[in-house]
Design an enzyme around this catalytic site. Structure first.
Site, PDB file in Angstrom:
ATOM      1  N   ASP A  92       6.430 -37.731  -6.882  1.00 39.51           N
ATOM      2  CA  ASP A  92       5.084 -37.899  -7.412  1.00 39.51           C
ATOM      3  C   ASP A  92       4.291 -36.689  -6.930  1.00 39.51           C
ATOM      4  O   ASP A  92       4.716 -35.933  -6.070  1.00 39.51           O
ATOM      5  CB  ASP A  92       4.485 -39.230  -6.911  1.00 39.51           C
ATOM      6  CG  ASP A  92       3.299 -39.659  -7.761  1.00 39.51           C
ATOM      7  OD1 ASP A  92       2.936 -40.838  -7.705  1.00 39.51           O
ATOM      8  OD2 ASP A  92       2.751 -38.804  -8.476  1.00 39.51           O
TER       9      ASP A  92
HETATM   10  C1  GLC Z   1      -0.426 -39.185 -10.026  1.00 37.54           C
HETATM   11  C2  GLC Z   1       0.315 -40.471 -10.261  1.00 37.54           C
HETATM   12  C3  GLC Z   1       1.489 -40.342 -11.184  1.00 37.54           C
HETATM   13  C4  GLC Z   1       1.224 -39.235 -12.184  1.00 37.54           C
HETATM   14  C5  GLC Z   1       1.172 -37.924 -11.428  1.00 37.54           C
HETATM   15  C6  GLC Z   1       0.847 -36.746 -12.358  1.00 37.54           C
HETATM   16  O1  GLC Z   1      -0.962 -39.138  -8.758  1.00 37.54           O
HETATM   17  O2  GLC Z   1       0.699 -41.232  -9.119  1.00 37.54           O
HETATM   18  O3  GLC Z   1       1.673 -41.614 -11.843  1.00 37.54           O
HETATM   19  O4  GLC Z   1       2.273 -39.185 -13.169  1.00 37.54           O
HETATM   20  O5  GLC Z   1       0.235 -37.971 -10.352  1.00 37.54           O
HETATM   21  O6  GLC Z   1      -0.446 -36.873 -12.858  1.00 37.54           O
END
Ligand code: GLC
Length: 734
Positions: free
Chosen positions: A251
């Site tokens: 993430d």
């Molecule tokens: C965010 C989220 C994730 C998302 C990523 C990119 O913090 O936790 O679900 O796809 O960052 O935006």
């Protein structure tokens, strides 16, 4: 070996260590803007969440990843009317799950994937599918259910839809990311049986039934080890046991100082990518702490992902997806996910025209949630638009009170929200004003709304529970309109479960519409008028009180600081105080999540059970059969429309298993199917075939899935408590 595999092998052999390391680290946060801060490459798709480095020397393009679960999120670019890169804001994950319709989920996934393809995005960072452990989780609207089977089946269908376009999907957040408070550091402490049966099972189903191109490891720790560097999770279970062959990415987070450990655990790609991470990889290979063969395995998976993409195959994306047909699908999908909770002879509407619309969301509809799960939509049809579009006359005086209320930002709640606006406070109406409206109108609609988003959890007071102003409004509205023989309908435009037991008898109907997407107002009018019908069933339990839920003992619900600024919100609540429910969360309730607890004899009654939902017609089940043939459980049941209107029924199969070796929940959802649209008098026979392994429980002592021998009761029902027919089968494993 395939040509692609052969070429990849050769490509890998020709890469330098620096090139290999750069391929495992994204191009940085900047890609969300319009240029990669690291590589100063122009990002082809501004607003995309992340970009993987290109390697020009080797003809490797930079691939693009973008959110999210309710539709593609990229920058619409341009100013005002010149903006044109809009994407369809579909109903949120919860609404799609409440449709219990895997075919619909696949259609919506396909439309989302088509928008990704045509806007030049290679991987859509969806579906989000963590278990809705607590109603307070800020991201529940993105997620599907309290139940892993429903979550897994809807996720798998969504993935198949997205990937049918030649675009990758990304099941997230793997795993146990079921709270937002201190999400970057929270340690989820879960026993292995609960982990396997509740929190991993949905992902297992999605992996085995849809082969997602990518998996996103979650921010949090699991039993003390960050998911991003958890070899047991990412290599032993995901790849070793489940046979997953795709790519794992992190993430979006900073350099946690253990990139080599993440690579060694089987986390292939660090997103959004910080340049120190590539250096860490190079240093670790050079000092021998990270075997180059381990690095190569990750690089190979990145190359395999790139080779699958339309971009690599030279697809000329149009930047013109078919938004009109996707909007029509959005409108249809929202109706299928709406759940009718109460209906005292008022719906579908008849012989009424003038309507008083109350609730800020009647005029500023919550099409979805905030955070990365938000979508830059071309428009949102609010309830007023939808009702007037359907020929109703919306009371101008009531509407004006809201237009006036919206003019002051002071009327928004005082908290900062990531990628979205803070919700409106409740506008309270006095008795006299409502009395006048009751005289002028034929009926009233009160839209109660709740909004949430990543990075922040919900609260119990004034959030899960009604706000004071809302309760007074509802009481005054029902008193006044009922005094004049007129009806009141409540719409729940909510991000998840709210308290309903204390007020649900007041209005004449309650319809959960969720974050119904950009066509929300039209879908609501379609359902209220009978042009369509409420096709949804609850994918989660509505308890009488939040504190009736075992999870309430181990979830942050008090004293959670609200963000005061965007930087604080972007950083999230990072709390190293070591506090319970903040630094760590004990999943002490074990399997007792949702109906698995409430179906137990000792549990408190619920306001609405898992799987519940009314129709405009009536259904009956008959001819239930269950038998074990050749090591599989074969079941069938006839579902008949015995009412006076068309509709679709969701037949749910719950199993009560013998609990000799292992204690079991009283019943567990083991299969479900939605009928086709049945006209009055029509019926459909639904058939199910389950391998006996689908009835297994995980035995931590033997570290194996086990099917107990003995008598099983198979319940065919229309909710977790409405178990209408049952059969008994004896299962012997020998
Ligand atoms: C965010 C989220 C994730 C998302 C990523 C990119 O913090 O936790 O679900 O796809 O960052 O935006």
């Amino acid at each position: 070996m395939s040509v692609v595999k052969e070429n990849i092998e050769r490509l890998l052999a020709s890469m330098t260590l620096e090139e290999k390391a750069s391929l495992l680290v994204g191009s940085g946060w900047g890609s969300m803007l319009s240029i990669c801060l690291l590589s100063s490459e122009k990002v082809e798709v501004p607003g995309a969440a992340g970009v993987v480095h290109s390697l020009g020397r080797l003809g490797i393009p930079a691939i693009v990843m973008a959110d999210g679960p309710a539709g593609l999120r990229i920058n619409p670019r341009g100013k005002g009317l010149r903006k044109k890169y809009f994407c369809t804001g579909f109903p949120v994950g919860t609404a799609i799950a409440c449709s219990w319709n895997t075919a619909l989920a696949e259609k919506v996934g396909s439309a989302m994937g088509n928008e990704a393809l045509e806007y030049g995005v290679d991987v859509l960072l969806a579906p989000a599918m963590n278990i809705q452990r607590s109603p307070l989780c800020g991201r529940n609207f993105e997620y599907y259910s309290e139940d892993p089977l429903l979550s897994g089946k809807i996720a798998a269908a969504t993935v198949r839809g997205v990937q049918s376009n030649g675009v990758g999907a990304c099941i997230k957040h793997f795993a146990v990311n079921s709270q937002e408070t201190n999400r970057l550091k929270n340690d989820a402490r879960v026993d292995e049986r609960t982990l396997r049966e509740i929190y991993l099972k949905g992902f297992e189903i999605a992996v085995k039934e849809s082969s997602p191109w990518t998996v996103m490891s979650s921010y949090n720790k699991i039993n003390g080890v960050y998911a991003q560097e958890n070899k047991w999770l990412l290599t032993d279970v995901l790849r070793g046991e489940w046979g997953y062959e795709g790519l794992v990415m992190t993430d979006w987070t900073e350099d946690r100082g253990n990139t080599a450990g993440q690579v060694a655990a089987g986390n292939d790609l660090m997103m959004p990518g910080i340049d120190t991470q590539a250096k860490h990889i190079i240093d670790s290979v050079r000092n021998g702490s990270l075997p180059e063969a381990t690095l190569d395995a990750c690089v190979q998976r990145v190359l395999e992902l790139i080779a699958k993409t339309a971009r690599f195959k030279g697809y000329e994306y149009s930047n013109k997806p078919d938004l009109a047909s996707h909007a029509a699908l959005c409108r249809e999908a929202a109706c299928e996910g709406m759940v009718l909770l109460e209906n005292r002879n008022v719906l579908p509407l008849k012989d009424v025209r003038r309507v008083a619309l109350y609730g800020t969301a009647s005029y500023d509809f919550m099409a979805g949630g905030t955070g990365s799960g938000n979508v830059n939509k071309p428009y949102v049809v609010n309830v007023a638009d939808g009702m007037s579009g359907a020929g109703f006359e919306v009371d101008a005086s009531v509407e004006d009170s809201y237009r006036h209320f919206f003019r002051s930002r002071k009327n928004r709640e005082k908290r900062y929200v990531m990628l979205g606006n803070a919700p409106w406070r409740a506008l309270e109406h006095d008795q006299a004003e409502i009395e006048q409206a009751a005289l002028r109108n034929d009926f009233a609609i009160y839209t109660i709304s709740r909004q949430a988003g990543e990075n922040q959890d919900r609260r119990v007071e004034n959030d899960f529970e009604l706000k004071d102003g809302e309760r007074r409004n509802l009481e005054r509205m029902c008193a006044a309109f009922h005094r004049h023989g007129k009806k009141v309908i409540v719409l729940l435009n909510v991000c998840g479960v709210i308290e309903t037991a204390s007020w649900k008898e007041l209005p004449d109907a309650v319809l959960a519409v969720w974050g119904a997407g950009q066509e929300g107002g039209n879908s609501i009018a379609d359902v209220l008028t009978g042009r369509s019908y409420p096709g949804g069933r609850l994918s989660m339990t509505f308890p009488v009180s939040y504190y009736d839920m075992p999870v309430s003992e181990n979830y942050p619900s008090k004293g959670i600081r609200e963000f005061r600024s965007s930087s604080e919100a972007m950083r999230g609540i990072i709390d190293d105080s070591g506090r319970k429910d903040i630094a760590y969360t004990e999943y002490q309730e074990g399997l007792n999540v949702g109906y698995r607890y409430f179906c137990g004899a000792s549990a408190a009654p619920v306001s609405y059970p898992f799987g519940f939902g009314l129709s405009y017609t009536e259904f009956a089940l008959s001819e239930a059969v269950a038998q074990v043939i050749d090591g599989a459980l074969h079941m069938s049941v006839r579902c008949s429309n015995v009412g006076a209107a068309v509709g679709k029924e969701v037949v749910q199969v719950y199993v009560s298993a013998p609990g000799v070796t292992l204690e079991k929940p009283d019943c567990e959802l083991r299969a479900f199917a939605k009928t086709r649209e049945l006209a009055p008098g029509e019926s459909e026979i639904l058939e199910f075939r389950l391998p006996l392994s689908d009835l297994a429980s995980f035995n931590p002592s033997s570290a194996a899935w086990e099917v107990e021998e003995g008598e099983y009761t198979i319940h065919f029902g229309s909710s977790a408590v409405d178990l209408l027919l049952n059969c008994k089968v004896n299962i012997s494993i020998s």
